[in-house]
Write an enzyme that holds these catalytic residues in place. Structure first.
Site, short mmCIF file in Angstrom:
data_model
loop_
_atom_site.label_atom_id
_atom_site.label_comp_id
_atom_site.label_asym_id
_atom_site.label_seq_id
_atom_site.Cartn_x
_atom_site.Cartn_y
_atom_site.Cartn_z
CG HIS A 49 4.28 8.75 4.34
ND1 HIS A 49 3.91 7.42 4.08
CD2 HIS A 49 3.70 9.45 3.52
CE1 HIS A 49 3.49 7.50 2.62
NE2 HIS A 49 3.36 8.52 2.39
P1 TYD Z 1 5.44 3.82 0.52
O1 TYD Z 1 5.34 5.35 0.20
O2 TYD Z 1 6.39 3.46 1.95
O3 TYD Z 1 4.05 3.18 0.58
P2 TYD Z 1 2.90 3.37 1.65
O4 TYD Z 1 2.85 5.06 1.95
O5 TYD Z 1 1.82 3.32 0.67
O6 TYD Z 1 2.89 2.49 2.65
O7 TYD Z 1 6.25 3.03 -0.88
C1 TYD Z 1 6.51 1.61 -0.57
C2 TYD Z 1 7.50 1.55 -1.38
O8 TYD Z 1 7.73 1.84 -2.90
C3 TYD Z 1 9.17 2.11 -0.90
O9 TYD Z 1 10.03 1.17 -1.13
C4 TYD Z 1 9.28 3.14 -1.98
C5 TYD Z 1 8.43 2.60 -3.30
N1 TYD Z 1 7.85 3.65 -4.10
C6 TYD Z 1 8.50 3.86 -5.14
O10 TYD Z 1 9.48 3.38 -5.70
N2 TYD Z 1 7.77 4.70 -6.12
C7 TYD Z 1 6.90 5.49 -5.55
O11 TYD Z 1 6.21 6.27 -6.40
C8 TYD Z 1 6.28 5.33 -4.31
C9 TYD Z 1 4.79 5.81 -3.97
C10 TYD Z 1 6.45 4.29 -3.51
#
Ligand code: TYD
Length: 129
Positions: A49
């Site tokens: 993303h």
């Molecule tokens: P995501 O940003 O999709 O992870 P990555 O980019 O590392 O694959 O986040 C995964 C999950 O965690 C999603 O349900 C959102 C949650 N999340 C939070 O609640 N707080 C945060 O600060 C972050 C980064 C993610």
């Protein structure tokens, strides 16, 4: 993507090493949130993303991983394997994390609180913006 890699000063003495992170000094924004990625399963990649406004610094505190940054013109892969190095990820940079070792702890300093509306999760949409 110039200046993406930040090298933090290591304070070494006979007890070991220490690195210090300070907003607007060696971190180029006010730090509003810290999160970390760990226990990553084998052959798992994360990210995929970009953010509309969020700026981040990724620091691999233990183990290693690869981070691909894409600014729509080119892609660069960075291998993160030391706590004295940070990878600055500006807003509107597509990023992917790959090849996590099972002991990898990837800490992320973020300029904003968590906001799902700030995410661009579709690569075509990212290219069109
Ligand atoms: P995501 O940003 O999709 O992870 P990555 O980019 O590392 O694959 O986040 C995964 C999950 O965690 C999603 O349900 C959102 C949650 N999340 C939070 O609640 N707080 C945060 O600060 C972050 C980064 C993610």
């Amino acid at each position: 993507m110039k200046n993406s890699l930040l090298n933090f000063k290591e304070i070494n003495d006979d007890r070991g090493s220490l690195a210090s992170l300070e907003a607007f000094k060696n971190i180029p924004f006010e730090i509003k949130r810290v999160y970390y990625i760990y226990n990553t399963k084998a052959n798992t990649s994360r990210g995929f993303h970009a953010h509309k406004d969020l700026k981040q610094v990724l620091i691999c505190l233990n183990g290693s991983c690869d981070v691909v940054l894409d600014n729509r013109r080119r892609q660069i892969t960075f291998h993160l394997n030391r706590p004295s190095q940070g990878l600055y990820v500006d807003k509107m940079i597509w990023h992917e994390m790959h090849n996590f070792t099972n002991d990898c702890i990837l800490m992320v300093l973020a300029s904003e609180h968590y906001d799902e509306q700030d995410y661009i999760r579709d690569y075509e949409e990212f290219l069109e913006r």
